[in-house]
Scaffold this active site. Structure first.
Site, PDB file in Angstrom:
ATOM      1  N   GLY A 169       0.822  -1.205   0.000  1.00 16.99           N
ATOM      2  CA  GLY A 169       0.000   0.000   0.000  1.00 16.99           C
ATOM      3  C   GLY A 169       0.854   1.251   0.000  1.00 16.99           C
ATOM      4  O   GLY A 169       0.568   2.230   0.693  1.00 16.99           O
TER       5      GLY A 169
ATOM      6  N   TYR B 148     -13.754  -3.164   9.300  1.00 18.64           N
ATOM      7  CA  TYR B 148     -12.445  -2.539   9.500  1.00 18.64           C
ATOM      8  C   TYR B 148     -11.935  -2.770  10.920  1.00 18.64           C
ATOM      9  O   TYR B 148     -10.766  -3.107  11.135  1.00 18.64           O
ATOM     10  CB  TYR B 148     -12.576  -1.045   9.208  1.00 18.64           C
ATOM     11  CG  TYR B 148     -11.287  -0.274   9.146  1.00 18.64           C
ATOM     12  CD1 TYR B 148     -10.445  -0.382   8.042  1.00 18.64           C
ATOM     13  CD2 TYR B 148     -10.923   0.600  10.169  1.00 18.64           C
ATOM     14  CE1 TYR B 148      -9.264   0.352   7.972  1.00 18.64           C
ATOM     15  CE2 TYR B 148      -9.751   1.332  10.098  1.00 18.64           C
ATOM     16  CZ  TYR B 148      -8.924   1.211   8.991  1.00 18.64           C
ATOM     17  OH  TYR B 148      -7.759   1.937   8.927  1.00 18.64           O
TER      18      TYR B 148
ATOM     19  N   LYS C 262      -8.542  -4.780  11.945  1.00 20.35           N
ATOM     20  CA  LYS C 262      -7.454  -4.109  12.650  1.00 20.35           C
ATOM     21  C   LYS C 262      -7.193  -4.733  14.022  1.00 20.35           C
ATOM     22  O   LYS C 262      -6.042  -4.788  14.481  1.00 20.35           O
ATOM     23  CB  LYS C 262      -7.760  -2.618  12.785  1.00 20.35           C
ATOM     24  CG  LYS C 262      -7.748  -1.864  11.457  1.00 20.35           C
ATOM     25  CD  LYS C 262      -6.428  -2.031  10.711  1.00 20.35           C
ATOM     26  CE  LYS C 262      -6.286  -1.068   9.556  1.00 20.35           C
ATOM     27  NZ  LYS C 262      -5.019  -1.256   8.816  1.00 20.35           N
TER      28      LYS C 262
END
Length: 249
Positions: free
Chosen positions: A12, A150, A154
């Site tokens: 990324g 998400y 995480k």
């Protein structure tokens, strides 16, 4: 020049935190491979960095692409010493509106993608009896409304860091996670749009809650990565470093 003669892989890496990390490691002497789905963005970032860099198109949720990318890095630079798993996306929604595709894309990119990258990288690191892995978690691991996918990803990365630290430590490989708070990136700006407020309003809300009265910058996360991936941190493993501008449990 803590990274002179070492190779770092950053996923990324075309924009935002990933580019900031790649830039910092390169400034300290590393050869840097920038992996991203956005190959044009990765190439442009590599040009901006301007040292020994390699931009590679890679979907981290595809095992074959990950393995081929890391083999290409090893062939080009002769080692894989540092891995920073930063690739990520958001598909925010409340649970009754979240689709299977929303869930799968986020989990596959963050969690499965990090697993594929770590599994591929450790084959090189174990052989050389040396390696540093940093997983990019988030303050969202504590829970954010509208981010079931998400938050789960995480939080999962923090658990992954602890287990991999146990498994890979005997081979002199350190594994840690960083949990950023509000960092000024395109992804954070998209969060403001999702909740229906301006980015300036989101910034101000964060600043009011923070002990440090500003929002974070990619350079703040890059500095944390540079610390955890350096040899002076060789007795730190399985930890989560919160870089959030406020005390965090």
């Amino acid at each position: 020049m803590r990274y002179q003669g070492k190779t770092a892989v950053v996923t990324g890496a075309a924009h935002g935190i990933g580019e900031g990390v790649a830039q910092r490691l390169a400034e300290e002497g590393a050869r840097v491979a920038l992996l991203d789905l956005d190959i044009e963005g990765a190439q442009q970032a590599a040009e901006r960095i301007g040292t020994e860099t390699l931009a590679i198109a890679c979907d981290v949720s595809d095992r074959n692409e990950v393995e081929q990318a890391l083999a290409q890095v090893n062939d080009a630079f002769g080692s894989i010493d540092v891995l920073v798993c930063n690739a990520g996306v958001t598909r925010d929604n409340l649970i009754h509106k979240m689709t299977d595709d929303d869930w799968d894309l986020v989990i596959d990119t963050h969690l499965k993608g990090s697993f594929y990258c770590c599994r591929a990288a450790q084959t090189y690191m174990v052989k050389q009896r040396y390696g540093k892995i940093v997983l990019m978690s988030s303050r969202a691991a504590l829970g954010n409304r509208g981010q079931t996918n998400y938050t789960a990803a995480k939080a999962g990365l923090q658990g992954m860091a602890r287990v991999l630290a146990m498994e890979l430590g005997p081979c002199n490989i350190n594994v840690n996670a960083i949990a950023p708070g509000h960092i000024d990136t395109a992804m954070t700006r998209a969060t403001a749009a999702r909740v229906g407020i301006s980015y300036e309003q989101l910034q101000e809300k964060t600043i009011q809650a923070n002990a440090i009265k500003r929002v974070g910058k990619p350079a703040d996360i890059a500095a944390a990565v540079a610390f955890l991936a350096a040899d002076e941190s060789s007795f730190i493993t399985g930890q989560v470093l919160w870089v959030a501008g406020r005390p965090t449990v």
